[in-house]
Design a protein around this motif. Structure first.
Motif, PDB file in Angstrom:
ATOM      1  N   ARG A 101       1.774  17.442  -3.259  1.00  0.00           N
ATOM      2  CA  ARG A 101       2.348  16.985  -4.225  1.00  0.00           C
ATOM      3  C   ARG A 101       3.337  16.008  -4.188  1.00  0.00           C
ATOM      4  NH1 ARG A 101       1.748  21.873  -6.614  1.00  0.00           N
ATOM      5  NH2 ARG A 101      -0.254  22.345  -7.265  1.00  0.00           N
TER       6      ARG A 101
ATOM      7  N   MET B 243       1.252  19.852 -15.456  1.00  0.00           N
ATOM      8  CA  MET B 243       0.537  20.500 -14.514  1.00  0.00           C
ATOM      9  C   MET B 243       0.343  22.199 -14.369  1.00  0.00           C
ATOM     10  SD  MET B 243      -1.077  18.576 -11.318  1.00  0.00           S
ATOM     11  CE  MET B 243      -1.533  17.277 -12.392  1.00  0.00           C
TER      12      MET B 243
ATOM     13  N   ASN C  77      13.116  11.476  -1.190  1.00  0.00           N
ATOM     14  CA  ASN C  77      12.005  11.132  -0.536  1.00  0.00           C
ATOM     15  C   ASN C  77      11.248  10.447  -1.341  1.00  0.00           C
ATOM     16  OD1 ASN C  77      10.497  12.427   1.809  1.00  0.00           O
ATOM     17  ND2 ASN C  77      12.052  14.087   1.231  1.00  0.00           N
TER      18      ASN C  77
ATOM     19  N   SER D  43       4.760  10.453  12.656  1.00  0.00           N
ATOM     20  CA  SER D  43       4.565  10.001  11.092  1.00  0.00           C
ATOM     21  C   SER D  43       5.742   9.671  10.017  1.00  0.00           C
ATOM     22  CB  SER D  43       3.785  11.261  10.797  1.00  0.00           C
ATOM     23  OG  SER D  43       4.438  12.417  10.502  1.00  0.00           O
ATOM     24  N   LEU D  44       6.619  10.248  10.458  1.00  0.00           N
ATOM     25  CA  LEU D  44       7.833  10.028   9.632  1.00  0.00           C
ATOM     26  C   LEU D  44       8.310   8.660   9.986  1.00  0.00           C
ATOM     27  CD1 LEU D  44      10.560  12.886  10.159  1.00  0.00           C
ATOM     28  CD2 LEU D  44       8.959  12.789   8.382  1.00  0.00           C
TER      29      LEU D  44
ATOM     30  N   PHE E 191       0.074  11.085   4.371  1.00  0.00           N
ATOM     31  CA  PHE E 191      -0.382  11.470   5.603  1.00  0.00           C
ATOM     32  C   PHE E 191      -0.799  12.987   5.465  1.00  0.00           C
ATOM     33  CE2 PHE E 191       2.569   7.948   5.992  1.00  0.00           C
ATOM     34  CZ  PHE E 191       2.173   7.207   7.111  1.00  0.00           C
TER      35      PHE E 191
ATOM     36  N   ARG F 171       5.432  10.467  -4.021  1.00  0.00           N
ATOM     37  CA  ARG F 171       6.238   9.488  -3.129  1.00  0.00           C
ATOM     38  C   ARG F 171       4.914   8.168  -3.134  1.00  0.00           C
ATOM     39  NH1 ARG F 171       7.945  10.467   3.103  1.00  0.00           N
ATOM     40  NH2 ARG F 171       5.715  10.501   3.326  1.00  0.00           N
TER      41      ARG F 171
ATOM     42  N   LEU G 248       2.571  15.116 -11.718  1.00  0.00           N
ATOM     43  CA  LEU G 248       2.263  16.189 -10.638  1.00  0.00           C
ATOM     44  C   LEU G 248       2.902  17.428 -10.969  1.00  0.00           C
ATOM     45  CD1 LEU G 248       2.803  13.581  -7.827  1.00  0.00           C
ATOM     46  CD2 LEU G 248       0.699  14.589  -8.390  1.00  0.00           C
TER      47      LEU G 248
ATOM     48  N   VAL H  52       5.547   2.209   6.025  1.00  0.00           N
ATOM     49  CA  VAL H  52       4.819   2.136   4.936  1.00  0.00           C
ATOM     50  C   VAL H  52       5.708   1.983   3.802  1.00  0.00           C
ATOM     51  CG1 VAL H  52       3.118   3.114   3.275  1.00  0.00           C
ATOM     52  CG2 VAL H  52       2.798   3.113   5.806  1.00  0.00           C
ATOM     53  N   ASP H  53       6.876   2.667   3.767  1.00  0.00           N
ATOM     54  CA  ASP H  53       7.620   2.745   2.793  1.00  0.00           C
ATOM     55  C   ASP H  53       8.602   1.467   2.675  1.00  0.00           C
ATOM     56  OD1 ASP H  53       7.152   5.075   1.059  1.00  0.00           O
ATOM     57  OD2 ASP H  53       8.666   6.184   2.331  1.00  0.00           O
TER      58      ASP H  53
ATOM     59  N   ALA I 182       5.620   6.689   8.153  1.00  0.00           N
ATOM     60  CA  ALA I 182       5.724   6.759   6.393  1.00  0.00           C
ATOM     61  C   ALA I 182       6.825   5.877   6.126  1.00  0.00           C
ATOM     62  CB  ALA I 182       6.147   8.205   6.056  1.00  0.00           C
TER      63      ALA I 182
ATOM     64  N   PHE J 169      12.858   6.781  -1.919  1.00  0.00           N
ATOM     65  CA  PHE J 169      13.385   6.162  -0.632  1.00  0.00           C
ATOM     66  C   PHE J 169      12.503   4.766  -0.687  1.00  0.00           C
ATOM     67  CE2 PHE J 169      12.609   5.207   3.897  1.00  0.00           C
ATOM     68  CZ  PHE J 169      13.890   4.842   4.419  1.00  0.00           C
ATOM     69  N   SER J 170      11.301   4.597  -0.838  1.00  0.00           N
ATOM     70  CA  SER J 170      10.849   3.424  -0.898  1.00  0.00           C
ATOM     71  C   SER J 170      11.200   2.457  -1.871  1.00  0.00           C
ATOM     72  CB  SER J 170       9.231   3.688  -1.006  1.00  0.00           C
ATOM     73  OG  SER J 170       8.952   3.921  -2.013  1.00  0.00           O
TER      74      SER J 170
ATOM     75  N   ARG K  24       5.608   4.124  -6.147  1.00  0.00           N
ATOM     76  CA  ARG K  24       5.440   2.887  -5.521  1.00  0.00           C
ATOM     77  C   ARG K  24       4.770   1.894  -6.330  1.00  0.00           C
ATOM     78  NH1 ARG K  24       4.764   0.472  -2.833  1.00  0.00           N
ATOM     79  NH2 ARG K  24       4.248  -0.083  -0.694  1.00  0.00           N
TER      80      ARG K  24
ATOM     81  N   ALA L  33       4.490  13.930   6.332  1.00  0.00           N
ATOM     82  CA  ALA L  33       5.459  13.001   6.680  1.00  0.00           C
ATOM     83  C   ALA L  33       6.622  13.090   5.515  1.00  0.00           C
ATOM     84  CB  ALA L  33       4.856  11.755   6.937  1.00  0.00           C
ATOM     85  N   LEU L  34       6.951  14.162   5.111  1.00  0.00           N
ATOM     86  CA  LEU L  34       8.117  14.219   4.091  1.00  0.00           C
ATOM     87  C   LEU L  34       9.412  14.288   4.893  1.00  0.00           C
ATOM     88  CD1 LEU L  34       7.027  16.910   1.431  1.00  0.00           C
ATOM     89  CD2 LEU L  34       6.711  14.236   1.334  1.00  0.00           C
ATOM     90  N   TYR L  35      10.297  13.377   4.552  1.00  0.00           N
ATOM     91  CA  TYR L  35      11.508  13.275   5.298  1.00  0.00           C
ATOM     92  C   TYR L  35      12.289  14.543   4.898  1.00  0.00           C
ATOM     93  CZ  TYR L  35      10.474   8.459   4.656  1.00  0.00           C
ATOM     94  OH  TYR L  35       9.864   7.203   4.485  1.00  0.00           O
TER      95      TYR L  35
ATOM     96  N   MET M  84       0.677   5.534   1.250  1.00  0.00           N
ATOM     97  CA  MET M  84      -0.339   6.425   2.359  1.00  0.00           C
ATOM     98  C   MET M  84       0.358   7.725   2.265  1.00  0.00           C
ATOM     99  SD  MET M  84      -1.532   5.612   5.871  1.00  0.00           S
ATOM    100  CE  MET M  84      -2.273   6.645   7.097  1.00  0.00           C
TER     101      MET M  84
ATOM    102  N   ILE N 144       0.844  -1.279   0.062  1.00  0.00           N
ATOM    103  CA  ILE N 144       0.018   0.070  -0.030  1.00  0.00           C
ATOM    104  C   ILE N 144       1.030   1.303   0.049  1.00  0.00           C
ATOM    105  CG2 ILE N 144      -1.950  -1.005   1.139  1.00  0.00           C
ATOM    106  CD1 ILE N 144      -0.348   0.337   3.821  1.00  0.00           C
TER     107      ILE N 144
END
Lengths: 357, 312, 419
Positions: free
Chosen positions: A141, B1, A95, B208-209, A81, A146, A121, B215-216, B212, A98-99, A150, A85-87, A79, A77
């Motif tokens: 955005r 955009m 950012n 939340s970091l 937030f 981010r 975006l 989840v990442d 995140a 990362f995943s 994924r 919750a950006l690093y 998400m 999934i």
């Protein structure tokens, strides 16, 4: 991309039950919005789906997999937030990457994927910036970007627009909708704002006190609210409510006026005879004087909006709001005679507050 | 955009071409600024600048109270003496070594303690309190307590070693062991200070970091290295500055534990300054040593400050 | 620093009012007494003075439990030119330094032309220690020297006479400890910690070889003798005569361990005697005391101790203070302190006083030891000299440097100080 289902989902903290047996099937590619006032369990439900909260009882499936015990990273999934919750120490590019990096996606593949998402975006020129150098809308955005890179089975949005000002909110809302149309992934979106719910959702799930109040398309929840709560929650300005009683095939208001019941809203009038009801009338469903069933009351406040005029008037002990044509400008204190479309009134049981069909 | 560029709020810096300081050239504002700064500047001058200048001036003098002779200008004589004073070199080296061992040591232990204290305990105060105690304890107390811990005959350390089947160590009879005992004590005493600063930093990292990151797909270890550590950098540098400067001024713990012994093998520069001024009453030489320590501290601070600035 | 000036003004004001009222009423004298030298008994001596001089009130201040700690405190008070102390007791090594720093007031004005004859009444070593460049800078409070304490009972049991040389001591110690088989029994305890006592530790064998450290203000270091001295002590450790952690042992540790019955021979000052005879002592009536051994072929040597009364240069009551110190340094007070506190007299005659010999019979043997005891080098930079010696002794005993390296370092550092 995948379907999601909740089966008898429960969450409690000690004796406190937050989510009380939610059953919900969400189809693949569907955009579902969970909406309700704060404390209704919508965020908790989303976080259980994400794996950020444990599940007290029941089951969550993503596609065919029961994910109850899976950690977030194995649920496939993404998400967005509420605070994004950006690093903060990573650039926009990092950012977003990362995943993918964590999951061992080869560097050669990461770059085009980010480029594509950024393009979609409109944040291509921001990739080298740090989050602190971005505006609220840009951060929003990036948070979406981010999630997009994924390519997960399900997108989760947790009140993503609540930190934006009103103007931006409208803008980003449109973007989210377009995004969904472009990529088609299943989206589960949590908000307390009924406008977001109405504008975005394929289906709206209205939650109250940890339970589902109603599930339906925006049209369904607008046109046939299942309860006083849903009627009052969906639509703006909010639906008017007035107490009354069914007498002789008509609903008699406490103040003396009455409206005859007609087929659509009442069903077999005989079965309801003598029952106490709550009548719901949407402000926009009043008619100019002379049309429909007449209703009279004393004008209290008049609010000209340009496109319409809002008239607040007293009907017995209740105050109703009517949205009428802009030309209509009664004077406070006057007696107002206004029409009601009897096919568009809603009847709710006075005791259970559920819709009477 | 198309909307993206419209919502770009960050504008290039100094676009207007004016420099930030031009504001201060406005005479009325400038005068006001100076007036507002004056009391603080005077106070600083009185309690910092004056003593430092006085110290530097004394270091150029021949001023030994035991000589009975009045103070006389000696130029760089005190500094020249320092160069071939073996005890100066030894104590300086000891000080540097203590700094190199105890600062990273306290950082590691403090980081671990802070992470532990940041765990979601039901009751937070016992954890926080136990963190505070070593910090609140006066340095010399810590020294005295640990001097007993490490005492070769009555100390708990040798007792435990004995029970575990090892031979006890005469800690203060050997430069190496005495040094180790001192470093352990300093780390014990100072890591809680590091922990407190790092804990404060930890609590500014939004939950939340981590969510995140979860989840990442990042595991615990990855979260620590990719999120916790980089976001703690500022707190860590602050803690390091304080700790390094106090480490360069280490006095109380070796003073109470070993008095610098055996021989002068655990004496620090601060102890040597103290000895020269308080015991030997050689204020000139003592001041020259103090100037060297001052310069050392300033140098280290400058390096750290540059580090912070480089990080933006 | 502005505040310092204001403080001075305030203090000066306070002092003025004090002295003004003192003329009519009384003088308050504040006296610093070392806590290890029976301040309780000194108090009685002060009470007697107050009784005879109703206009004088004496307050005692104590602090620190070693000579070094006390010196550090007094150094701080004196550098601050603090007038709160009027009289202070000083270790015998300090009057010269304090005089050089200008912290004490000479007694020559009050003694006048009689100064010479006044000082001749004392044991010569003390007259010398308190006279700097012809000025009497302090007056002796009591004498002291280092002695060899031994376990009378154990030596008698093994038929051994008190040793005359350090070698004899080692042989005797090994014999007794080996046959006693008591793992807690040490052959010899002395001071190896880097304290003032360790200076004497080094000097005892060095002096016994007939060497001097400083002659006529110049360094007369004999490296060979220094190596031998350091080696003598280190050999005691290596042979198991002294315990392995002797580098941790301070003066009072030696006293405590001997008092607990764990030591056969101990090098210590006279104060230990009174404690050994105390109620808490495990060795009461089992202790003998003699002069310290000599090196083979050398003369026995002891380290001169003792403490002196000085009057602070910052005192506001200098005249009264000097009068008071003359009382404290009188034969009467000396006798009182000998009888009641077992402090060794600074006057030769008091040793043979009938009341004294009755109270402390061993004082009769102590006099020759004190008379032949050697003073530690007299130099204004004594503290540095002391530090060099004691840290070297400590390092050698801890095995951090060899006796040879230690002596080399010592010489190098001493040359820097006494350049």
């Amino acid at each position: 991309m995948s379907s999601v289902s909740f089966r008898k989902l429960e969450k409690s903290y000690g004796a406190l039950r937050i989510v009380k047996g939610i059953d919900l099937e969400i189809a693949d590619r569907e955009f579902v919005v969970l909406v309700g006032p704060s404390g209704c369990g919508k965020s908790t439900t989303l976080r259980m789906l994400a794996g950020l909260e444990s599940i007290s009882d029941g089951e969550i499936r993503i596609g065919d997999r029961v994910v109850n015990r899976l950690p977030p990273r194995e649920r496939d999934i993404a998400m967005v937030f509420q605070d994004y919750a950006l690093y903060p120490h990573k650039t926009v590019y990092e950012n977003m990457a990362f995943s993918l990096k964590v999951r061992g996606v080869p560097a050669a593949e990461i770059k085009p994927r980010i480029a594509q998402a950024a393009e979609m975006l409109g944040i291509s020129q921001l990739l080298d910036r740090k989050p602190s150098q971005l505006s609220g809308g840009q951060r929003q955005r990036v948070a979406m970007g981010r999630a997009i890179v994924r390519r997960p089975q399900v997108f989760l949005f947790d009140e993503p627009l609540s930190n934006l000002d009103a103007k931006l909110r409208g803008q980003v809302r449109t973007e989210i909708k377009r995004l969904h149309q472009a990529i088609g992934t299943t989206i589960i979106y949590v908000t307390h704002d009924q406008v977001e719910a109405m504008t975005l959702a394929d289906r709206i799930v209205i939650l109250k006190g940890g339970e589902i109040e109603q599930v339906g398309t925006p049209d369904e929840v607008y046109n046939t609210p299942a309860s006083v709560f849903v009627g009052g929650f969906i639509g703006s300005p909010a639906m008017n409510f007035a107490k009354g009683r069914i007498q002789g095939g008509a609903v008699a208001f406490d103040g003396g006026s009455s409206i005859p019941l007609q087929s659509r809203s009442a069903g077999p009038a005989g079965a309801l005879e003598g029952r106490d009801v709550i009548v719901g009338i949407r402000p926009e469903h009043f008619l100019p004087p002379g049309e429909g069933q007449p209703l009279t009351g004393r004008v209290q406040v008049v609010e000209p909006l340009g496109s319409d005029t809002l008239i607040h008037f007293a009907l017995g002990p209740s105050t109703l709001t009517a949205r009428v044509a802009p030309e209509m400008r009664p004077i406070p204190g006057d007696t107002l005679s206004i029409g009601v479309d009897p096919t568009r009134i809603h009847l709710f049981d006075a005791a259970t507050e559920r819709a009477l069909v | 955009m198309a909307t993206a560029s419209e919502t770009t709020l960050v504008t290039p810096r100094n676009e207007s071409g004016t420099k930030w300081w031009t504001r201060f050239l406005d005479p009325s504002e400038r005068t006001l600024a100076l007036l507002l700064l004056l009391p603080a500047a005077l106070l600083l001058a009185l309690i910092i600048v004056y003593p430092v200048c006085r110290l530097v001036w004394t270091s150029f003098q021949n001023l030994s109270l035991t000589s009975g002779a009045p103070a006389a200008f000696a130029g760089l004589e005190n500094y020249a003496l320092m160069l071939d004073d073996p005890v100066f070199w030894e104590t300086t080296w000891n000080t540097v070594l203590i700094t190199l061992i105890t600062v990273p040591g306290a950082l590691l232990v403090g980081l671990a303690l802070a992470l532990m204290a940041n765990l979601p305990f039901k009751r937070k105060w016992p954890v926080r309190l136990s963190l505070l105690i070593p910090w609140a304890l006066p340095l010399s107390f810590a020294g005295l307590i640990f001097a007993w811990f490490f005492h070769s005959e009555y100390g708990v350390v040798n007792d435990v070693l004995g029970r575990l089947g090892f031979e006890g160590v005469i800690w203060f009879n050997s430069a190496r062991w005495a040094f180790a005992a001192i470093c352990l004590t300093i780390i014990w005493k100072t890591s809680s200070f590091m922990a407190l600063i790092i804990l404060a930093g930890l609590q500014t990292i939004p939950r939340s970091l981590y969510e995140a990151a979860e989840v990442d797909g990042a595991g615990r270890l990855r979260q620590f290295f990719e999120i916790t550590l980089p976001l703690l950098k500022a707190s860590i540098v602050v803690a390091l500055i304080f700790r390094t400067i106090t480490a360069l001024q280490t006095f109380d713990i070796p003073f109470t534990m070993t008095r610098g012994g055996p021989g002068t093998s655990t004496a620090t520069l601060a102890m040597y300054i103290h000895q020269n001024t308080v015991d030997f009453l050689d204020l000139g030489y003592g001041s020259a040593l103090a100037v060297v320590m001052f310069a050392l501290s300033m140098g280290v601070t400058a390096v750290y400050l540059r580090m912070i600035r480089a990080k933006g | 620093m502005m505040s310092k000036k204001t403080m001075k003004l305030l203090l000066a004001g306070a002092a003025l009012t004090l002295t003004a009222s003192a003329a009519m009423a009384q003088t308050n004298l504040r006296v610093f007494v070392s806590s290890q030298h029976r301040p309780d008994v000194w108090r009685k001596a002060f009470d007697m003075y107050e009784a005879k001089n109703p206009n004088v009130k004496v307050t005692i201040e104590t602090g620190g439990n070693t000579s070094e700690a006390q010196a550090q405190y007094l150094n701080t008070v004196m550098t601050a030119k603090d007038s709160s102390l009027d009289v202070m007791i000083l270790d015998v090594i300090r009057p010269a330094q304090y005089a050089a720093a200008g912290w004490t007031v000479p007694f020559n004005d009050v003694l006048g032309a009689d100064a010479d004859s006044y000082m001749k009444r004392y044991l010569p070593a003390y007259a010398e220690a308190n006279t700097v460049d012809g000025k009497v800078v302090a007056l002796p409070a009591f004498a002291d020297a280092m002695f060899l304490y031994y376990r009378k009972d154990l030596l008698e049991k093994h038929g051994i006479q008190p040793p005359q040389t350090w070698d004899e001591l080692a042989v005797a110690a090994k014999k007794v400890t080996e046959s006693e088989k008591d793992p807690n029994l040490q052959g010899l305890s002395f001071q190896g910690k880097a304290i003032e006592g360790a200076v004497c530790t080094f000097l005892l064998p060095y002096w016994s070889m007939g060497r001097q450290l400083v002659s006529n203000g110049k360094l007369s270091f004999d490296k060979e003798a220094a190596v031998k001295s350091l080696k003598l002590w280190k050999d005691f450790v290596d042979q198991g005569v002294a315990k392995k952690n002797i580098a941790e042992v301070a003066t009072d540790d030696t006293r405590k361990e001997f008092q607990a019955g764990n030591v056969l021979f101990a090098v210590n000052w006279s104060y230990a005697w009174g404690q050994f005879q105390g109620a808490e002592s495990a060795v009461k009536d089992k202790v003998g005391v003699v002069k310290l051994p000599a090196v083979q072929g050398g003369q026995p040597a002891s380290c001169l101790g003792g403490w002196e009364w000085g009057v602070s240069a910052y005192s506001n009551n200098k005249t009264e203070a000097q009068k008071f110190v003359q009382y404290l340094s009188s034969p009467e007070t000396s006798e009182f302190m000998a009888i009641n506190a077992a402090l060794l007299p600074q006057f030769p005659d008091v040793y043979t006083d009938a009341d004294v010999t009755k109270a402390v019979p061993w004082f009769a043997n102590a006099r020759p030891v004190v008379e032949t005891a050697k003073a530690r080098p007299v130099t204004p930079r004594y503290n540095e000299v002391s530090d060099i010696i004691r840290t070297t002794v400590n390092a050698v005993l801890a095995g951090q440097s060899t006796p040879e390296d230690g002596a080399t370092q010592m010489e190098g550092r001493l040359r820097r100080v006494l350049r």
